[in-house]
Design an enzyme around this catalytic site. Structure first.
Site, short mmCIF file in Angstrom:
data_model
loop_
_atom_site.label_atom_id
_atom_site.label_comp_id
_atom_site.label_asym_id
_atom_site.label_seq_id
_atom_site.Cartn_x
_atom_site.Cartn_y
_atom_site.Cartn_z
N LYS A 80 -32.26 -35.97 -5.03
CA LYS A 80 -33.06 -36.20 -3.75
C LYS A 80 -34.23 -35.42 -3.23
O LYS A 80 -35.14 -35.75 -2.55
CB LYS A 80 -31.98 -36.95 -2.56
CG LYS A 80 -31.41 -35.86 -1.85
CD LYS A 80 -30.67 -36.43 -1.03
CE LYS A 80 -29.73 -35.44 -0.15
NZ LYS A 80 -28.68 -35.92 0.89
N ASP A 81 -33.93 -33.94 -3.52
CA ASP A 81 -34.73 -33.01 -3.12
C ASP A 81 -35.95 -32.98 -4.13
O ASP A 81 -36.94 -32.27 -3.70
CB ASP A 81 -34.13 -31.77 -2.95
CG ASP A 81 -33.06 -31.57 -1.91
OD1 ASP A 81 -33.00 -32.42 -0.98
OD2 ASP A 81 -32.14 -30.66 -2.25
N ARG A 128 -35.27 -40.13 7.54
CA ARG A 128 -34.48 -41.63 7.23
C ARG A 128 -33.28 -41.80 7.87
O ARG A 128 -33.01 -42.85 8.57
CB ARG A 128 -34.28 -41.33 5.58
CG ARG A 128 -33.34 -42.52 5.11
CD ARG A 128 -32.95 -42.43 3.77
NE ARG A 128 -32.06 -40.99 3.48
CZ ARG A 128 -30.80 -41.13 3.90
NH1 ARG A 128 -30.03 -42.17 4.35
NH2 ARG A 128 -30.04 -40.03 3.92
N ARG A 129 -32.47 -40.82 8.11
CA ARG A 129 -31.25 -40.82 8.58
C ARG A 129 -31.49 -41.32 10.10
O ARG A 129 -31.01 -42.05 10.83
CB ARG A 129 -30.30 -39.68 8.65
CG ARG A 129 -29.81 -39.46 7.14
CD ARG A 129 -29.05 -38.28 7.06
NE ARG A 129 -28.37 -38.05 5.70
CZ ARG A 129 -28.19 -37.03 5.20
NH1 ARG A 129 -28.61 -35.96 5.52
NH2 ARG A 129 -27.57 -37.01 3.78
N ARG A 146 -30.83 -28.16 10.29
CA ARG A 146 -31.39 -27.57 9.14
C ARG A 146 -30.35 -26.61 8.77
O ARG A 146 -29.46 -26.12 9.22
CB ARG A 146 -32.41 -26.95 9.35
CG ARG A 146 -33.79 -27.83 9.82
CD ARG A 146 -34.28 -28.38 8.35
NE ARG A 146 -34.36 -27.57 7.23
CZ ARG A 146 -35.07 -26.46 6.97
NH1 ARG A 146 -35.98 -26.33 7.88
NH2 ARG A 146 -35.08 -25.89 6.07
N ARG A 152 -24.70 -25.79 8.65
CA ARG A 152 -24.92 -27.32 9.34
C ARG A 152 -23.58 -27.65 9.86
O ARG A 152 -23.49 -27.97 11.19
CB ARG A 152 -25.42 -28.50 8.51
CG ARG A 152 -26.98 -28.35 8.14
CD ARG A 152 -27.48 -29.49 7.53
NE ARG A 152 -27.21 -29.24 6.08
CZ ARG A 152 -26.84 -30.41 4.98
NH1 ARG A 152 -26.75 -31.54 5.68
NH2 ARG A 152 -26.75 -30.05 3.95
N CYS A 238 -46.91 -39.13 1.29
CA CYS A 238 -46.36 -38.94 2.84
C CYS A 238 -44.98 -39.16 2.99
O CYS A 238 -44.20 -39.94 2.54
CB CYS A 238 -46.98 -40.10 3.64
SG CYS A 238 -46.60 -40.29 5.39
#
Length: 311
Positions: A80-81, A128-129, A146, A152, A238
């Site tokens: 996902k990164d 998104r979250r 972050r 975290r 974007c």
């Protein structure tokens, strides 16, 4: 097999776990390997939200450069990164069997704040979250979070006024840090390719490509391709609150897909659901994105581009 395959990885606990998993799998096939940890810009700069840093490739750029400069042969990433367009000369070599795709909420033992009428503070570094959370809990305040998984979790404990923080289940499972008290956010559409690990290599390195091909999981390759194609078609360069999940229904020989696009404040939400025959998987993400854009998503994407440019 005298050649040693040098495995590039970020040096966080989760990234090292992922790279070691690939190393063990290659060793089991008879290949010699060496781990080469590298710090990424995304790990070093913790005081800015990801979208302000031009998120595309922030965690992968350092390893891309190391690979192009022949300091490492392959690189292991949380998929996902990884930007949907890889740098020239670098190719996707293997997607490993996928882990849990769900997002989870960690809290401090009290979940009474999970009420749309209650005010609360929830932490996440993901647009998104944040957007999906605000869509469901409009009175909550979202704060930026972050750092690697351990950082975290520590920040959640240290901030007395935070009620909870959102994490990917897969990451906590992998390093065995998932606490007993958590809430499965099965209503939240995950990031495209969440729970998947990808290994990339140089296009001309046939030795590494042959080795990695043996680790590829076809179902994970297929579902992540659909989700990332959806993201790429919508995104146009974007960063935006976009979620996507594709699942293979073996019994029916179909693919179920859900994609979502939201405004930053969560007030606008466009969702698409599709089920197609397995033979149609290669263009599913593209067609789903086109349909969503045609049904109102295009105007929202234009608005998001302007908002993110200003932030």
């Amino acid at each position: 097999m005298d050649r040693v395959i040098r495995i590039g990885t970020r040096d966080s606990e989760l990234a090292m776990w992922q790279a070691t998993t690939v190393e063990k799998a290659l060793n089991a096939l008879g290949y010699k390997t060496e781990l080469v940890p590298v710090k990424s810009e995304g790990d070093l700069i913790l005081d800015k939200p990801l979208y302000e840093m031009g998120i595309t490739g922030i965690f992968t750029k350092t390893l891309d450069v190391a690979m192009i400069n022949k300091k490492v042969d392959i690189a292991v990433h949380s998929m996902k990164d990884v930007p949907t367009a890889l740098p020239q000369g670098i190719v996707q070599a293997a997607v490993l069997k996928r882990a849990n795709t769900v997002d989870i909420l960690l809290h401090k033992g009290n979940t009474t704040f999970l009420d749309p009428e209650v005010e609360a503070v929830v932490a996440t570094g993901s647009l998104r979250r944040k957007a999906q959370w605000l869509n469901r809990f409009p009175k909550h305040t979202l704060v930026d979070l972050r750092g690697n998984v351990n950082t975290r979790m520590q920040k959640l404990n240290d901030n007395a006024d935070w009620n909870g923080a959102i994490f990917a289940s897969a990451g906590l499972d992998r390093i065995k840090k998932k606490p007993k008290g958590f809430v499965n956010l099965d209503w939240m559409i995950p990031a495209p390719a969440q729970g998947a690990m990808v290994v990339v290599a140089m296009a001309e390195d046939s030795f590494a490509l042959d080795a990695l091909r043996q680790l590829n999981d076809y179902e994970a390759e297929m579902t992540t391709h659909i989700e990332r194609q959806f993201l790429r078609t919508l995104e146009g360069g974007c960063t935006a609150p976009i979620g996507a999940i594709a699942t293979y229904n073996q019994k029916e020989e179909t693919i179920d897909f859900t994609g979502v696009l939201l405004s930053l404040d969560g007030k606008e939400k466009f969702e698409i659901k599709k089920t197609v025959a397995i033979q149609e998987w290669k263009k599913l993400g593209f067609f789903a994105a086109q349909e969503l854009l045609a049904n109102g998503g295009q105007a929202l994407m234009e608005k998001l581009r302007q908002e993110l440019k200003r932030s």
